[in-house]
Scaffold this motif. Structure first.
Motif, PDB file in Angstrom:
ATOM      1  N   ILE A   1       0.863  -1.176   0.000  1.00 18.27           N
ATOM      2  CA  ILE A   1       0.000   0.000   0.000  1.00 18.27           C
ATOM      3  C   ILE A   1       0.903   1.230   0.000  1.00 18.27           C
ATOM      4  O   ILE A   1       1.751   1.386   0.882  1.00 18.27           O
ATOM      5  N   SER A   2       0.722   2.105  -0.984  1.00 15.22           N
ATOM      6  CA  SER A   2       1.518   3.328  -1.080  1.00 15.22           C
ATOM      7  C   SER A   2       0.617   4.523  -0.826  1.00 15.22           C
ATOM      8  O   SER A   2      -0.516   4.572  -1.309  1.00 15.22           O
ATOM      9  N   LEU A   3       1.128   5.483  -0.055  1.00 14.36           N
ATOM     10  CA  LEU A   3       0.356   6.652   0.352  1.00 14.36           C
ATOM     11  C   LEU A   3       0.982   7.906  -0.256  1.00 14.36           C
ATOM     12  O   LEU A   3       2.191   8.119  -0.138  1.00 14.36           O
ATOM     13  N   TYR A   4       0.142   8.740  -0.894  1.00 16.59           N
ATOM     14  CA  TYR A   4       0.634   9.924  -1.581  1.00 16.59           C
ATOM     15  C   TYR A   4      -0.165  11.159  -1.179  1.00 16.59           C
ATOM     16  O   TYR A   4      -1.401  11.109  -1.094  1.00 16.59           O
ATOM     17  N   ARG A   5       0.544  12.268  -0.963  1.00 13.80           N
ATOM     18  CA  ARG A   5      -0.131  13.547  -0.843  1.00 13.80           C
ATOM     19  C   ARG A   5      -0.696  13.933  -2.204  1.00 13.80           C
ATOM     20  O   ARG A   5      -0.287  13.407  -3.236  1.00 13.80           O
ATOM     21  N   LEU A   6      -1.608  14.883  -2.215  1.00 16.92           N
ATOM     22  CA  LEU A   6      -2.224  15.284  -3.473  1.00 16.92           C
ATOM     23  C   LEU A   6      -1.263  16.025  -4.389  1.00 16.92           C
ATOM     24  O   LEU A   6      -1.539  16.181  -5.582  1.00 16.92           O
ATOM     25  N   ASP A   7      -0.127  16.497  -3.859  1.00 20.65           N
ATOM     26  CA  ASP A   7       0.875  17.120  -4.712  1.00 20.65           C
ATOM     27  C   ASP A   7       1.844  16.106  -5.294  1.00 20.65           C
ATOM     28  O   ASP A   7       2.819  16.461  -5.941  1.00 20.65           O
ATOM     29  N   GLY A   8       1.596  14.819  -5.062  1.00 24.31           N
ATOM     30  CA  GLY A   8       2.435  13.764  -5.614  1.00 24.31           C
ATOM     31  C   GLY A   8       3.515  13.275  -4.686  1.00 24.31           C
ATOM     32  O   GLY A   8       4.203  12.295  -4.999  1.00 24.31           O
ATOM     33  N   GLY A   9       3.714  13.923  -3.549  1.00 21.25           N
ATOM     34  CA  GLY A   9       4.741  13.492  -2.612  1.00 21.25           C
ATOM     35  C   GLY A   9       4.355  12.212  -1.877  1.00 21.25           C
ATOM     36  O   GLY A   9       3.211  12.040  -1.472  1.00 21.25           O
TER      37      GLY A   9
END
Length: 390
Positions: free
Chosen positions: A75-83
Motif C-alpha cells: 500500500i503506497s500513500l501519496y499527498r495530493l501534490d504527488g509526494g
C-alpha cells in the motif's frame, strides 16, 4: 421484499450512530483480533507536480488528504501534490476488486488470501479479523464508524450457495442474516454480497450476477437491498430486473434515499439513471457523445452533487469523460476528458474536488480533478481510496 429467502432476524436495535450492540443469543465469541508488529512506513521526498493538459505545472491543494494506492503486497500513500507519505506492507493485497479492499478512517481493509479472512493495515499496525475466516469468503463491507462488518461467502457446486454475515468489529454478536435458497424466484447464478452501511445502522447488500465476462470497464451491483437489523427484514432499493441484470448500480447517497447507475429501467432501456428509493421513481440522464459504457457513480458529501464516468467502450481506441450534475435540478455536464484511456473510479474529497483512478496509455494513474476541469497527476498505480493524515 423477497419473502422466500431465509432471513435470520436480529432481535436488536442499532442506534443511529451504530453505538449499540446487536443483542440476542450470539454464538461463542471468536478470538480477539491480533496485532502483529507495526508496518514499515517509508517516508520519501515530496515529488514535483506533473504538468496539466495545457503543459503548465500547477500546484495542487495539499492539506492532510492522502491517496491510497494498491499494488501487489504493498500500500503506497501519496499527498495530493504527488509526494510520498509512506508505504505499508500488506501481504496478499492486490488489485482492489470490488468488495475486497476498502479504506475506512485511517485503515485499509482487505481480503488476505493467506488467512482467508479480512485484515486491516493502519498507522498503528496490522489486524487480522480471524472470525471472518470462513470457506469461500467472497466480499466484505465495514461501517463508516468502524464498529461493524458484514461479509459474504459463496461456494460453487451444482449451483452457487451464498450466505451473508454480520458482526461487531471485534467479532462479537456474529450471526448469519441471509442465505440463498435454490427454490426461490431468484436465478441460481445470483449470489449475496454486502455493499455498504447506512449511518442509521442498516446494511445495503446485493444479489449479484456471477459468471459474466467481456469488456466491462466499471464495477457495480445487479441490485440493491436494505437490511434492517432492528426488525430482521429486507426491502428493495433497486430490485433485480429480470434474470440477466448486470453489475450496474454503483452510487448510493449516504442517507440511502437515492441510488444511481447505468442500468435497465422499467421501460427496458439501458441508461444512466437515478432512482428515488422511497418514491420508486427514476430520473434518466441524457446520453453523451462517446458514451458506450458508464458507471462509477458517486455522490458528494452533501448529497447534492453526483459524478460518474463514461467511456467510448472501444478497446482499441478508448476515451473517457467525467460527468457531473451540480445539483438535483441541474443537467449533467462533462467536466474532464481523457484520450487513450478512461476514468475508472471516483471519490469526492469535498464539494469541489474529486480523487480519480483511471487508465491512460495502458498504465493505472491517480488524478485530482476539480470542477472546472483542471486535472493533476497525483501518482501512478491503482487507486483504492483516500484518508487523512493522523
Amino acid at each position: 421484499m423477497i419473502s422466500t429467502r431465509k432471513l435470520w432476524p436480529v432481535f436488536a436495535l442499532l442506534a443511529a450512530a451504530l453505538a449499540c450492540s446487536l443483542p440476542g443469543t450470539p454464538t461463542a465469541p471468536p478470538p480477539e483480533p491480533t496485532l502483529p508488529p507495526e508496518p514499515t512506513a517509508e517516508v520519501l521526498p515530496t515529488a514535483e507536480m506533473a504538468p496539466t493538459d495545457s503543459g503548465e505545472p500547477t500546484a495542487a491543494p495539499t492539506g492532510d488528504v492522502i491517496a491510497v494506492v494498491v499494488s501487489d503486497d504493498l500500500i503506497s500513500l501519496y499527498r495530493l501534490d504527488g509526494g510520498s507519505v509512506g508505504r505499508w506492507e500488506a501481504p496478499g493485497i492486490t488489485w482492489p476488486r470490488q468488495g475486497w479492499v476498502q479504506v475506512v478512517g485511517g485503515s485499509v481493509y482487505y481480503v488476505k488470501p493467506s488467512t482467508g479472512a479480512v485484515a486491516a493495515v493502519s498507522w498503528t499496525g496490522t489486524t487480522d479479523f480471524s472470525f471472518t475466516a470462513m470457506p469461500n469468503l467472497s466480499a466484505f463491507a465495514v461501517s463508516p464508524d468502524e464498529q461493524f462488518m458484514a461479509w459474504s461467502t459463496t461456494s460453487y457446486t451444482d449451483v452457487p450457495v451464498s450466505q451473508l454475515w454480520m458482526s461487531r468489529l471485534d467479532g462479537s454478536d456474529m450471526r448469519m442474516i441471509l442465505e440463498s435458497d435454490a427454490s426461490d424466484e431468484i436465478a441460481d447464478w445470483f449470489v449475496l454480497e454486502p455493499v455498504t452501511f447506512g449511518h442509521d445502522g442498516s446494511l445495503v447488500y446485493a444479489w449479484q450476477i456471477t459468471g459474466i465476462g467481456g469488456y466491462i470497464l466499471f464495477g457495480g451491483y445487479s441490485s440493491l437491498y436494505r437490511y434492517d437489523p432492528a426488525t430482521g427484514t429486507s426491502t428493495p432499493m433497486a430490485a433485480l430486473v429480470g434474470d440477466s441484470t448486470g453489475p450496474c448500480w454503483g452510487g448510493i447517497r449516504e442517507d440511502l434515499a437515492f441510488v444511481a447507475g447505468h442500468c435497465v429501467g422499467a421501460d427496458g432501456t439501458m441508461a444512466m439513471r437515478e432512482r428515488n428509493v422511497l418514491a420508486g421513481t427514476e430520473n434518466v440522464f441524457p446520453e453523451f457523445p462517446d458514451q458506450g459504457q458508464a458507471g462509477a457513480a458517486v455522490y458528494s458529501p452533501s448529497g447534492n452533487r453526483l459524478a460518474y464516468a463514461i467511456a467510448r467502450s472501444n478497446q482499441d481506441d478508448e476515451a473517457g469523460q467525467i460527468i457531473v450534475r451540480m445539483s438535483p435540478e441541474a443537467a449533467p455536464a462533462s467536466i474532464a476528458s481523457i484520450t487513450d484511456g478512461y476514468f475508472r473510479i471516483l471519490f469526492w474529497l469535498d464539494e469541489s474536488q474529486l480523487l480519480v483512478g483511471g487508465m491512460e496509455a495502458g498504465q493505472d494513474q491517480v488524478y485530482l480533478v476539480q470542477l472546472d476541469g483542471t486535472r493533476f497527476s497525483v501518482a501512478p498505480g491503482v487507486l483504492a481510496g483516500w484518508m487523512r493524515l493522523p
